[in-house]
Design an enzyme around this catalytic site. Structure first.
Site, PDB file in Angstrom:
ATOM      1  N   TRP A 210       0.800  -1.227   0.000  1.00 57.83           N
ATOM      2  CA  TRP A 210       0.000   0.000   0.000  1.00 57.83           C
ATOM      3  C   TRP A 210       0.834   1.277   0.000  1.00 57.83           C
ATOM      4  O   TRP A 210       0.295   2.367  -0.110  1.00 57.83           O
ATOM      5  CB  TRP A 210      -0.947   0.017   1.215  1.00 57.83           C
ATOM      6  CG  TRP A 210      -0.265  -0.358   2.497  1.00 57.83           C
ATOM      7  CD1 TRP A 210      -0.307  -1.579   3.111  1.00 57.83           C
ATOM      8  CD2 TRP A 210       0.599   0.457   3.299  1.00 57.83           C
ATOM      9  NE1 TRP A 210       0.476  -1.568   4.242  1.00 57.83           N
ATOM     10  CE2 TRP A 210       1.045  -0.330   4.381  1.00 57.83           C
ATOM     11  CE3 TRP A 210       1.056   1.782   3.206  1.00 57.83           C
ATOM     12  CZ2 TRP A 210       1.916   0.143   5.351  1.00 57.83           C
ATOM     13  CZ3 TRP A 210       1.921   2.252   4.182  1.00 57.83           C
ATOM     14  CH2 TRP A 210       2.341   1.449   5.234  1.00 57.83           C
ATOM     15  N   ASN A 211       2.159   1.181   0.173  1.00 58.54           N
ATOM     16  CA  ASN A 211       2.899   2.445   0.341  1.00 58.54           C
ATOM     17  C   ASN A 211       3.182   3.162  -0.981  1.00 58.54           C
ATOM     18  O   ASN A 211       3.247   4.392  -1.019  1.00 58.54           O
ATOM     19  CB  ASN A 211       4.180   2.239   1.169  1.00 58.54           C
ATOM     20  CG  ASN A 211       5.149   1.286   0.535  1.00 58.54           C
ATOM     21  OD1 ASN A 211       4.785   0.505  -0.353  1.00 58.54           O
ATOM     22  ND2 ASN A 211       6.386   1.309   0.977  1.00 58.54           N
TER      23      ASN A 211
ATOM     24  N   PRO B   2      -3.617  -6.072  -5.581  1.00 59.65           N
ATOM     25  CA  PRO B   2      -3.128  -4.913  -4.821  1.00 59.65           C
ATOM     26  C   PRO B   2      -3.428  -5.076  -3.339  1.00 59.65           C
ATOM     27  O   PRO B   2      -4.214  -5.944  -2.944  1.00 59.65           O
ATOM     28  CB  PRO B   2      -3.947  -3.756  -5.404  1.00 59.65           C
ATOM     29  CG  PRO B   2      -5.220  -4.384  -5.864  1.00 59.65           C
ATOM     30  CD  PRO B   2      -4.884  -5.798  -6.273  1.00 59.65           C
ATOM     31  N   ALA B   3      -2.835  -4.219  -2.516  1.00 57.68           N
ATOM     32  CA  ALA B   3      -3.159  -4.210  -1.083  1.00 57.68           C
ATOM     33  C   ALA B   3      -4.600  -3.725  -0.926  1.00 57.68           C
ATOM     34  O   ALA B   3      -5.035  -2.807  -1.625  1.00 57.68           O
ATOM     35  CB  ALA B   3      -2.206  -3.273  -0.344  1.00 57.68           C
TER      36      ALA B   3
ATOM     37  N   GLY C 170       6.456  -6.368  -0.439  1.00 56.94           N
ATOM     38  CA  GLY C 170       5.762  -6.216   0.834  1.00 56.94           C
ATOM     39  C   GLY C 170       6.687  -6.582   1.971  1.00 56.94           C
ATOM     40  O   GLY C 170       7.915  -6.522   1.835  1.00 56.94           O
TER      41      GLY C 170
ATOM     42  N   GLU D 101      10.550  -8.319  -3.277  1.00 57.00           N
ATOM     43  CA  GLU D 101      11.081  -7.014  -2.848  1.00 57.00           C
ATOM     44  C   GLU D 101      10.536  -6.793  -1.446  1.00 57.00           C
ATOM     45  O   GLU D 101       9.353  -6.486  -1.281  1.00 57.00           O
ATOM     46  CB  GLU D 101      10.594  -5.896  -3.782  1.00 57.00           C
ATOM     47  CG  GLU D 101      11.122  -5.984  -5.202  1.00 57.00           C
ATOM     48  CD  GLU D 101      12.602  -5.670  -5.304  1.00 57.00           C
ATOM     49  OE1 GLU D 101      13.187  -5.165  -4.322  1.00 57.00           O
ATOM     50  OE2 GLU D 101      13.176  -5.938  -6.369  1.00 57.00           O
TER      51      GLU D 101
ATOM     52  N   CYS E  58      10.328   1.562   1.974  1.00 53.81           N
ATOM     53  CA  CYS E  58      11.346   0.534   2.220  1.00 53.81           C
ATOM     54  C   CYS E  58      12.758   1.118   2.149  1.00 53.81           C
ATOM     55  O   CYS E  58      13.695   0.522   2.667  1.00 53.81           O
ATOM     56  CB  CYS E  58      11.195  -0.599   1.218  1.00 53.81           C
ATOM     57  SG  CYS E  58      11.198  -0.028  -0.475  1.00 53.81           S
TER      58      CYS E  58
ATOM     59  N   GLU F  54      14.236  -5.394  -9.918  1.00 56.82           N
ATOM     60  CA  GLU F  54      13.192  -4.770 -10.737  1.00 56.82           C
ATOM     61  C   GLU F  54      13.777  -3.534 -11.399  1.00 56.82           C
ATOM     62  O   GLU F  54      14.554  -2.806 -10.785  1.00 56.82           O
ATOM     63  CB  GLU F  54      12.002  -4.375  -9.862  1.00 56.82           C
ATOM     64  CG  GLU F  54      11.281  -5.596  -9.325  1.00 56.82           C
ATOM     65  CD  GLU F  54       9.956  -5.285  -8.656  1.00 56.82           C
ATOM     66  OE1 GLU F  54       9.778  -4.180  -8.134  1.00 56.82           O
ATOM     67  OE2 GLU F  54       9.097  -6.183  -8.669  1.00 56.82           O
TER      68      GLU F  54
HETATM   69  P1  NAD Z   1       2.410  -6.736   3.560  1.00 56.70           P
HETATM   70  O1  NAD Z   1       3.435  -7.792   3.461  1.00 56.70           O
HETATM   71  O2  NAD Z   1       1.557  -6.682   4.764  1.00 56.70           O
HETATM   72  O3  NAD Z   1       1.408  -6.821   2.323  1.00 56.70           O
HETATM   73  C1  NAD Z   1       1.880  -6.808   0.998  1.00 56.70           C
HETATM   74  C2  NAD Z   1       0.858  -7.474   0.109  1.00 56.70           C
HETATM   75  O4  NAD Z   1       0.739  -8.843   0.483  1.00 56.70           O
HETATM   76  C3  NAD Z   1      -0.548  -6.895   0.195  1.00 56.70           C
HETATM   77  O5  NAD Z   1      -1.120  -6.915  -1.095  1.00 56.70           O
HETATM   78  C4  NAD Z   1      -1.254  -7.899   1.100  1.00 56.70           C
HETATM   79  O6  NAD Z   1      -2.635  -7.890   0.887  1.00 56.70           O
HETATM   80  C5  NAD Z   1      -0.633  -9.188   0.618  1.00 56.70           C
HETATM   81  N1  NAD Z   1      -0.680 -10.414   1.406  1.00 56.70           N
HETATM   82  C6  NAD Z   1      -0.512 -11.622   0.881  1.00 56.70           C
HETATM   83  N2  NAD Z   1      -0.584 -12.582   1.781  1.00 56.70           N
HETATM   84  C7  NAD Z   1      -0.776 -11.984   2.933  1.00 56.70           C
HETATM   85  C8  NAD Z   1      -0.911 -12.481   4.237  1.00 56.70           C
HETATM   86  N3  NAD Z   1      -0.849 -13.779   4.506  1.00 56.70           N
HETATM   87  N4  NAD Z   1      -1.088 -11.580   5.199  1.00 56.70           N
HETATM   88  C9  NAD Z   1      -1.103 -10.257   4.928  1.00 56.70           C
HETATM   89  N5  NAD Z   1      -0.990  -9.748   3.671  1.00 56.70           N
HETATM   90  C10 NAD Z   1      -0.815 -10.603   2.695  1.00 56.70           C
HETATM   91  O7  NAD Z   1       3.203  -5.372   3.315  1.00 56.70           O
HETATM   92  P2  NAD Z   1       2.633  -3.897   3.386  1.00 56.70           P
HETATM   93  O8  NAD Z   1       2.384  -3.587   4.821  1.00 56.70           O
HETATM   94  O9  NAD Z   1       1.520  -3.713   2.402  1.00 56.70           O
HETATM   95  O10 NAD Z   1       3.866  -3.045   2.831  1.00 56.70           O
HETATM   96  C11 NAD Z   1       4.901  -2.646   3.637  1.00 56.70           C
HETATM   97  C12 NAD Z   1       6.127  -3.512   3.423  1.00 56.70           C
HETATM   98  O11 NAD Z   1       6.486  -3.518   2.065  1.00 56.70           O
HETATM   99  C13 NAD Z   1       7.338  -2.981   4.145  1.00 56.70           C
HETATM  100  O12 NAD Z   1       8.011  -4.031   4.787  1.00 56.70           O
HETATM  101  C14 NAD Z   1       8.201  -2.402   3.039  1.00 56.70           C
HETATM  102  O13 NAD Z   1       9.563  -2.343   3.306  1.00 56.70           O
HETATM  103  C15 NAD Z   1       7.882  -3.308   1.925  1.00 56.70           C
HETATM  104  N6  NAD Z   1       8.206  -2.668   0.645  1.00 56.70           N
HETATM  105  C16 NAD Z   1       9.312  -3.091  -0.026  1.00 56.70           C
HETATM  106  C17 NAD Z   1       9.671  -2.485  -1.224  1.00 56.70           C
HETATM  107  C18 NAD Z   1      10.859  -2.955  -1.997  1.00 56.70           C
HETATM  108  O14 NAD Z   1      10.961  -2.609  -3.169  1.00 56.70           O
HETATM  109  N7  NAD Z   1      11.775  -3.721  -1.419  1.00 56.70           N
HETATM  110  C19 NAD Z   1       8.871  -1.464  -1.737  1.00 56.70           C
HETATM  111  C20 NAD Z   1       7.759  -1.055  -1.033  1.00 56.70           C
HETATM  112  C21 NAD Z   1       7.426  -1.686   0.165  1.00 56.70           C
END
Ligand code: NAD
Length: 487
Positions: free
Chosen positions: A156-157, A181-182, A233, A255, A289, A463
């Site tokens: 979602w960020n 998507p989130a 995520g 990622e 991130c 990526e």
């Molecule tokens: P998250 O892991 O909670 O969710 C990411 C996605 O996974 C969402 O679409 C969510 O709905 C889905 N998902 C799949 N299975 C799931 C499960 N069992 N439980 C919960 N969600 C599930 O991450 P977030 O809070 O949306 O995003 C923040 C994280 O993303 C941070 O750790 C950040 O560092 C990371 N991030 C990394 C990059 C990168 O390029 N390395 C870029 C942006 C964000």
């Protein structure tokens, strides 16, 4: 939600060129993080509907991969143009569902679009190669082929850019995609689907499915017709999905989280360092991130830096993303505020000094006032965990060895920052920092032409850049025997 082009605001899923609702009628509200008002709803698809979406993407794959690269490139280029033409509405959607300030939202639209343009160009360059043969009279070579249907799960960020960075590469390679998507920020993804349709993608090539996160993702991971999974995520969920993909041996790109150190050398002025750290820490309210998580400052300038930096932190304006004066918007939801509070409390309990960050001044339930903690140490959560909030933790170091060891003292390995004008130091740190990306004297480091990604628990694969498209390509080796020797 009011937009100039109202057709961009969709509350359905997009499958096989159709806008559909979940057959059980289940839906989920999406909130504006600025004030918790309901922006709209997403429909939750059932497993059978997700199965049908996979069938549609699999069928469409045969036609999409058969198109010439220049034909795919042209449709991608149209998509880029659509984003460009709808920049203001897309930025508005980001402000409302994600909470980020408008200027950052506009920046994200441009960033998202830049990947589409880049991969439209890269579509024509998925060349194989020939190699000198070890078999008499044979011709040896490779061809690049799209892996098949790709599932793209995004956070979602950065609700737009994290999709285009994956989808544009996959589509350019000749894959079809299912984007999940989130649930916090689905409307940007659904707007992308509307724009993809207008750009001319055939039905089934670009799909957006909305559903229960854990159930939907588990189904995508277990689905044998999906050949690649790309996830951005948290590390926690990334590890879970990696396990879930094992049974179908998918191509997996991850990622994941970061815990970026920001190292400030003794030759830097406190003012220069403070300005850089402000930019590296507080964008997207720290929910990035790449956000500087641990600020490591040489002891000779530690106190001067803290004083200057505290002044800059105090000047940050906290408020709604729609206010043009806002520097720091809300966090995504109340749980993120609770997590930030817990991190700060833990640090103070273990001896950190809270220099700035009075949470009683927060303008709403989802806001977290920019916070400055000094004297942080490795036992604290603020050191070990990605705080994903406007919380800056600062610590002093004595020697370069110590700074490098402290910077590497984390399971994460996404990005690191170094600020110094000393050439020898620059080369040493680039060599010794255990990160996928190192930025020296620059806060900005990402863009379509660079290989973005982490090592250690921050992920697998890259990526963007020349290698981003490889995540969606198989290399097929061929050996043509008996073609004769060159005369
Ligand atoms: P998250 O892991 O909670 O969710 C990411 C996605 O996974 C969402 O679409 C969510 O709905 C889905 N998902 C799949 N299975 C799931 C499960 N069992 N439980 C919960 N969600 C599930 O991450 P977030 O809070 O949306 O995003 C923040 C994280 O993303 C941070 O750790 C950040 O560092 C990371 N991030 C990394 C990059 C990168 O390029 N390395 C870029 C942006 C964000």
């Amino acid at each position: 939600m009011k937009l100039n082009s109202q057709y961009l605001f969709r509350q359905y899923a997009y499958v096989n060129g159709e806008w559909i609702v979940g057959s059980s009628g289940r839906q989920e509200a999406v909130y504006d993080p600025a004030d918790d008002t309901i922006l709209g709803h997403i429909t939750l698809l059932d497993p059978a509907q997700i199965g049908s979406a996979v069938t549609a993407a699999d069928d469409a794959f045969r036609q999409w991969r058969a198109k010439r690269a220049d034909q795919r490139a042209e449709i991608l280029q149209n998509w880029y143009q659509q984003l460009h033409d709808h920049r203001s509405d897309l930025a508005q959607l980001l402000v409302r569902e994600q909470g980020k300030p408008l200027s950052e939202a506009e920046g994200e639209v441009d960033y998202a679009a830049s990947f589409i343009r880049w991969f439209a160009e890269e579509a024509r360059r998925t060349n194989g190669e020939n190699m000198p043969s070890h078999i008499p009279g044979a011709l040896l070579g490779t061809a690049k082929e799209p892996v098949g249907v790709a599932a793209l799960i995004t956070p979602w960020n950065f609700p737009l850019a994290m999709i285009t960075r994956k989808a544009a590469a996959a589509l350019a390679a000749g894959c079809t995609v299912l984007v999940k998507p989130a649930n916090e920020t689905p409307f940007s993804a659904l707007a992308l689907a509307e724009l993809a349709e207008r750009a001319g993608f055939p039905a089934g090539v670009f799909n957006v499915i909305t559903g229960d996160p854990a159930e939907t993702s588990a189904q995508l991971c277990a689905e044998p017709r999906i050949k690649a999974l790309s996830f951005t995520g948290s590390t926690r969920v990334g590890k879970l999905l990696l396990k879930q993909c094992a049974s179908t041996v998918k191509r997996v790109s991850l990622e994941l989280g970061g815990n970026a150190p920001f190292i400030i050398a003794p030759d830097v002025s406190p003012e220069e360092a403070a300005d850089a750290v402000i930019a590296a820490k507080f964008q997207t309210s720290g929910q990035d991130c790449l956000a500087a998580n641990r600020i490591l400052v040489h002891e000779s300038i530690y106190n001067a830096f803290l004083e200057t930096f505290a002044g800059r932190v105090r000047d940050l304006v906290v408020g709604k993303g729609s206010n043009p004066r806002t520097d720091v918007g809300p966090l995504i939801h109340r749980a993120a505020v609770d997590k930030a509070n817990a991190i700060v409390e833990d640090a103070v309990r273990l001896g950190a000094r809270l220099i700035h960050g009075d949470q009683s001044l927060a303008p709403g339930a989802n806001y977290f006032m920019p916070t400055l903690l000094s004297d942080i140490t490795p036992e604290m959560k603020v050191w070990r965990e990605e705080n994903f909030a406007p919380v800056a933790g600062v610590s002093a170091y004595r020697t370069d060895e110590e700074a490098i060891a402290q910077a590497n003292d984390t399971e994460y390995g996404l990005a690191a920052y170094l600020w110094t004008h000393d050439q020898k130091r620059i080369w040493r740190y680039i060599r010794e920092l255990e990160y996928g990306m190192v930025a020296v004297n620059s806060v900005k480091m990402t863009g379509p032409c660079v290989p973005f990604g982490g090592i250690k628990h921050s992920g697998l694969g890259r990526e963007g850049g020349k290698t981003g498209i490889d995540e969606y390509l198989n290399t097929k080796y061929f050996c043509l025997g008996n073609v004769g020797q060159p005369s």
